[in-house]
Design a protein around this motif. Structure first.
Motif, short mmCIF file in Angstrom:
data_model
loop_
_atom_site.label_atom_id
_atom_site.label_comp_id
_atom_site.label_asym_id
_atom_site.label_seq_id
_atom_site.Cartn_x
_atom_site.Cartn_y
_atom_site.Cartn_z
N ARG A 52 -3.79 -7.42 -5.15
CA ARG A 52 -3.52 -8.30 -3.71
C ARG A 52 -2.59 -7.50 -2.74
O ARG A 52 -2.86 -7.49 -1.92
CB ARG A 52 -2.20 -9.87 -4.25
CG ARG A 52 -2.55 -10.35 -3.02
CD ARG A 52 -2.09 -12.25 -3.26
NE ARG A 52 -1.24 -11.65 -3.65
CZ ARG A 52 -0.70 -11.59 -5.23
NH1 ARG A 52 -1.40 -12.49 -5.88
NH2 ARG A 52 1.04 -12.11 -5.36
N THR A 53 -2.07 -7.09 -3.60
CA THR A 53 -0.41 -5.93 -2.41
C THR A 53 -1.85 -4.83 -2.37
O THR A 53 -0.96 -4.27 -1.15
CB THR A 53 0.43 -6.24 -3.50
OG1 THR A 53 0.22 -5.38 -4.13
CG2 THR A 53 1.14 -7.13 -3.29
N PRO B 87 0.75 -1.24 0.01
CA PRO B 87 -0.08 -0.01 -0.12
C PRO B 87 1.02 0.99 -0.02
O PRO B 87 0.14 2.48 -0.65
CB PRO B 87 -0.67 0.15 1.30
CG PRO B 87 -1.08 -1.63 1.73
CD PRO B 87 0.59 -2.14 1.48
N ALA B 88 2.08 1.10 0.41
CA ALA B 88 3.08 2.40 0.13
C ALA B 88 3.56 2.22 -1.39
O ALA B 88 4.74 3.62 -0.80
CB ALA B 88 3.82 2.93 1.98
N THR B 89 3.51 1.80 -1.46
CA THR B 89 4.64 1.96 -3.28
C THR B 89 3.45 2.19 -3.85
O THR B 89 2.06 2.03 -4.06
CB THR B 89 4.60 0.63 -3.12
OG1 THR B 89 5.98 0.64 -2.59
CG2 THR B 89 5.87 0.36 -4.58
N SER B 90 3.41 3.25 -4.84
CA SER B 90 3.49 3.61 -6.31
C SER B 90 4.29 3.19 -7.92
O SER B 90 5.10 3.61 -7.58
CB SER B 90 2.49 5.01 -6.20
OG SER B 90 3.27 5.89 -5.50
N LEU B 91 3.27 3.12 -8.48
CA LEU B 91 4.04 2.95 -9.75
C LEU B 91 3.31 3.63 -10.60
O LEU B 91 2.10 3.72 -10.91
CB LEU B 91 3.78 1.08 -10.64
CG LEU B 91 4.15 -0.03 -9.41
CD1 LEU B 91 3.72 -1.44 -10.16
CD2 LEU B 91 5.21 0.11 -8.88
N ALA C 282 -11.27 -3.23 -12.47
CA ALA C 282 -12.61 -4.46 -13.07
C ALA C 282 -11.50 -4.92 -11.47
O ALA C 282 -12.19 -5.85 -10.82
CB ALA C 282 -12.65 -4.65 -14.01
N ALA C 283 -10.63 -5.38 -11.14
CA ALA C 283 -9.96 -6.45 -10.46
C ALA C 283 -9.25 -5.56 -8.60
O ALA C 283 -8.93 -6.26 -8.58
CB ALA C 283 -8.53 -6.15 -10.72
N GLY C 284 -9.91 -4.32 -9.11
CA GLY C 284 -9.45 -3.61 -7.61
C GLY C 284 -8.13 -3.44 -7.17
O GLY C 284 -8.04 -2.73 -6.13
N VAL C 285 -7.80 -2.71 -8.43
CA VAL C 285 -6.47 -1.69 -8.50
C VAL C 285 -7.21 -0.56 -7.69
O VAL C 285 -7.88 0.64 -8.98
CB VAL C 285 -5.34 -2.46 -9.47
CG1 VAL C 285 -4.15 -1.58 -8.80
CG2 VAL C 285 -5.09 -3.58 -9.95
#
Length: 505
Positions: free
Chosen positions: A304-305, A284-288, A331-334
């Motif tokens: 998931r992460t 949750p603390a990482t952004s791409l 749709a995948a919840g990202v």
């Protein structure tokens, strides 16, 4: 309400993405500590705090400030600097035409542009200003510039230990050896590092800069590895450990271009995000940033992460990187935020237009006819999700008592036009039609930093003069011979990736 210092009132108030009902005649009471003291009917707030300064925004709506979750603080656009649009990797090579750009000049201009468009917080990604060995000083100058501008910023400490010119790293020796002598001289033997090359170096730089940060807390630091094809597994592991030990975010580019996706298939056969998860990088603390070429497996790992993806639609189009399947991510919840990358479609750093472009591109027929995102989802990209990417969930991105008073006012007159059907929710109308021209006020931490074209704490003419001087100095290395050499290197880089992507794809 003894500590209330300012009362903002307007025609309507929208507290945020999750509560987007327009509240007519409501206002925001701001405390002396820069936080929201209360929200409610304007008359009630005025009675509760009769001594508070009144700021009436006629014909406007009050909203939480926007978050630009990925940009580079350049101020001048790439085209203004002489770097026209082309395929990403070739475009990056054109920057060898110029020398060092002073971030102390560039960042204030970028901050002014963001404030004028309603951005109150931003992620400043790993940024090289044109010369090796300068990152520590450049970061200090960048931090000071954001501090003076008043903008809330998460500033990335760059790290990279491989593939300084072309990737994957295994290709670089052969690529360099095949270059003509003039191009080898341009590159140097070999390229000196632009960022930290070890986790220890990055961590030491973090600690030194963090110790000198202003006490108000608006400026924070992140670890910003350059991207998977530029960072080895040991460096990733070390940076992840350093970030966890300090409780700070990680922000990086990932799977931005076709060439990067092709290289990743060889570097990470199990999947890029699967490898990054195993190395401890994701969470949750990482952004791409960009993330335009995630596979189905990558998407599942991001969901998931809880890893955040940052959409940069105009930059991806302008630099030939393609279109991220945003509807599939949702749709995948990202979780998805949005940023300009200093490369918007109209070359104007307008995050409102960037939001609209992301929404339009998310409805491509190739994504199974997915409809446009609802207003709450779209607005959340630019507010609550961006705040989460900065590590500021529950602190900014929405309007509520106790949260930071990061507030903007959007003029509704042009947005509504001659007529707006009353069945259309106000937030839908704003997201469909507003742009930077409609921002009347931008407040950060209870301080008005922009109002009706003016910056009370900044001198636009002085900023512009400093930018022009810095850009002129950066052009000093230019010669006709250097221009020809850079053009030759751009062609060689383009050929390298064209051949490699055709072989792997």
């Amino acid at each position: 309400m003894r500590d209330a210092t300012c009362l903002l009132t307007a025609e309507a108030l929208i507290v945020g993405a999750t509560d987007s009902v327009a509240r007519e005649g409501h206002g925001v009471l701001v405390g002396a500590d820069g936080r929201i003291a209360a929200i409610g009917p304007a008359a009630d707030l005025a009675a509760a705090a009769p001594a508070a300064q009144r700021l009436r925004l006629e014909g406007c709506a009050l909203l939480p400030g926007l978050v630009n979750a990925h940009q580079h603080g350049r101020g001048l656009t790439q085209l203004q600097l002489g770097f026209p649009d082309m395929i990403l990797e070739a475009w990056q090579t054109t920057k060898r035409r110029r020398g060092w750009l002073d971030p102390a000049a560039m960042v204030p201009l970028a901050a002014m542009q963001m404030l004028a468009s309603g951005v109150t917080a931003t992620i400043h990604a790993n940024t090289t200003w044109g010369e090796a060995g300068r990152q520590p000083g450049d970061l200090a100058r960048t931090i000071a510039a954001y501090d003076a501008a008043g903008l809330r910023a998460l500033v990335g400490i760059g790290a990279q230990d491989r593939a300084s010119l072309v990737f994957p790293a295994e290709d670089q020796p052969g690529f360099l050896a095949a270059l003509p002598e003039a191009l080898q001289a341009l590159v140097g033997p070999p390229d000196p590092p632009l960022y930290a090359t070890t986790a220890e170096e990055a961590a030491a730089l973090y600690d030194r800069l963090a110790a000198a940060l202003p006490s108000h807390g608006r400026i924070r630091l992140a670890f910003a590895p350059a991207g998977p094809q530029w960072v080895s597994d040991p460096l990733f592991t070390g940076l992840a450990q350093a970030a966890r030990a300090r409780g700070v975010p990680i922000h990086m580019h990932a799977l931005e271009s076709v060439a990067q996706a092709a290289a990743a298939r060889g570097l990470y056969p199990e999947g890029t995000l699967a490898r990054l998860e195993r190395l401890g990088v994701l969470g949750p603390a990482t952004s791409l940033a960009h993330a335009a070429h995630l596979t189905a497996g990558d998407i599942a790992v991001a969901a998931r992460t809880g890893t955040m993806l940052v959409r940069n639609p105009a930059s991806n189009l302008r630099l030939g990187c393609g279109i991220a399947p945003l509807a599939a991510y949702w749709a995948a919840g990202v979780r998805v935020a949005i940023g300009t990358d200093c490369q918007t479609m109209d070359d104007d750093e307008d995050l409102w237009k960037e939001l609209r472009l992301a929404a339009r591109l998310s409805t491509e027929p190739s994504w199974h006819g997915a409809g446009p995102p609802d207003a709450a989802t779209l607005f959340g990209m630019a507010t609550t999700q961006g705040a989460a990417a900065m590590g500021l969930h529950g602190q900014v991105g929405t309007l509520a008592p106790g949260l930071a008073a990061d507030v903007i006012a959007v003029d509704l007159r042009r947005v509504q036009g001659a007529y707006a059907d009353p069945s259309v929710p106000l937030l839908d109308l704003i997201l469909a039609r507003a742009d930077a021209r409609d921002v009347r006020l931008t407040m950060v931490d209870g301080r008005v930093l922009y109002r009706d074209g003016y910056f009370p704490h900044m001198d636009p003419q002085a900023v512009a003069a400093a930018v022009a001087a810095a850009a002129t100095r950066a052009r000093e290395p230019w010669t006709a011979e250097r221009e020809a050499a850079v053009a030759g290197l751009v062609g060689a880089v383009r050929d390298h990736y064209a051949m490699r992507t055709s072989e792997i794809s």
